[in-house]
Motif scaffolding. Sequence first.
Motif, mmCIF file in Angstrom:
data_model
loop_
_atom_site.group_PDB
_atom_site.id
_atom_site.type_symbol
_atom_site.label_atom_id
_atom_site.label_comp_id
_atom_site.label_asym_id
_atom_site.label_seq_id
_atom_site.Cartn_x
_atom_site.Cartn_y
_atom_site.Cartn_z
ATOM 1 N N UNK A 70 0.791 -1.168 -0.145
ATOM 2 C CA UNK A 70 -0.106 -0.047 -0.083
ATOM 3 C C UNK A 70 0.907 1.218 0.033
ATOM 4 N N UNK A 71 1.979 1.115 0.864
ATOM 5 C CA UNK A 71 2.877 2.425 1.021
ATOM 6 C C UNK A 71 3.543 2.792 -0.556
ATOM 7 N N UNK A 72 3.996 1.670 -1.450
ATOM 8 C CA UNK A 72 4.811 1.771 -2.610
ATOM 9 C C UNK A 72 3.596 2.002 -3.681
ATOM 10 N N UNK A 73 2.369 1.684 -3.512
ATOM 11 C CA UNK A 73 1.275 2.224 -4.446
ATOM 12 C C UNK A 73 1.056 3.731 -4.110
ATOM 13 N N UNK A 74 0.798 4.242 -2.998
ATOM 14 C CA UNK A 74 0.625 5.402 -2.708
ATOM 15 C C UNK A 74 1.813 6.401 -3.025
ATOM 16 N N UNK A 75 3.019 6.032 -2.852
ATOM 17 C CA UNK A 75 4.156 6.737 -3.509
ATOM 18 C C UNK A 75 4.166 6.740 -4.851
ATOM 19 N N UNK A 76 3.715 5.773 -5.510
ATOM 20 C CA UNK A 76 3.711 5.575 -7.017
ATOM 21 C C UNK A 76 2.810 6.729 -7.487
ATOM 22 N N UNK A 77 1.556 6.736 -6.843
ATOM 23 C CA UNK A 77 0.407 7.567 -7.168
ATOM 24 C C UNK A 77 1.000 9.224 -6.813
ATOM 25 N N UNK A 78 1.563 9.550 -6.114
ATOM 26 C CA UNK A 78 2.001 10.713 -5.665
ATOM 27 C C UNK A 78 2.951 11.243 -6.755
ATOM 28 N N UNK A 79 4.021 10.304 -7.229
ATOM 29 C CA UNK A 79 5.055 10.579 -8.197
ATOM 30 C C UNK A 79 4.251 10.841 -9.471
ATOM 31 N N UNK A 80 3.119 10.096 -9.808
ATOM 32 C CA UNK A 80 2.462 10.512 -11.138
ATOM 33 C C UNK A 80 1.701 11.668 -11.053
ATOM 34 N N UNK A 81 1.416 12.286 -9.960
ATOM 35 C CA UNK A 81 0.652 13.421 -9.756
ATOM 36 C C UNK A 81 1.656 14.668 -9.917
ATOM 37 N N UNK A 82 2.640 14.400 -9.557
ATOM 38 C CA UNK A 82 3.737 15.666 -9.761
ATOM 39 C C UNK A 82 4.084 15.626 -11.004
#
Length: 82
Positions: A70-82
Amino acid sequence: MASAQKMLLEGVSDAVCFMLGALAGYGLGKMVGIDIFEDGYSGSGMIGILMIGLGGGAGLHIARIWRSHQQAKNKLEEAEVD
């Protein structure tokens, strides 16, 4: 996520998965005919207790794997937003 929320999620997921794993170990023991509540400490009773402990440990391990995914998925989603 706030630190208190993260700690609450960690504690609740650990507890729930530990209990589910322990119940799975108990159920598996009952399926093969092991009764942990019989009188005394017989060999089969000790194996049943071991199965419950291993099931609980496996459940705890699964909870930690799930949280890391879940943490890796959240970090990936945050990176896509930036």
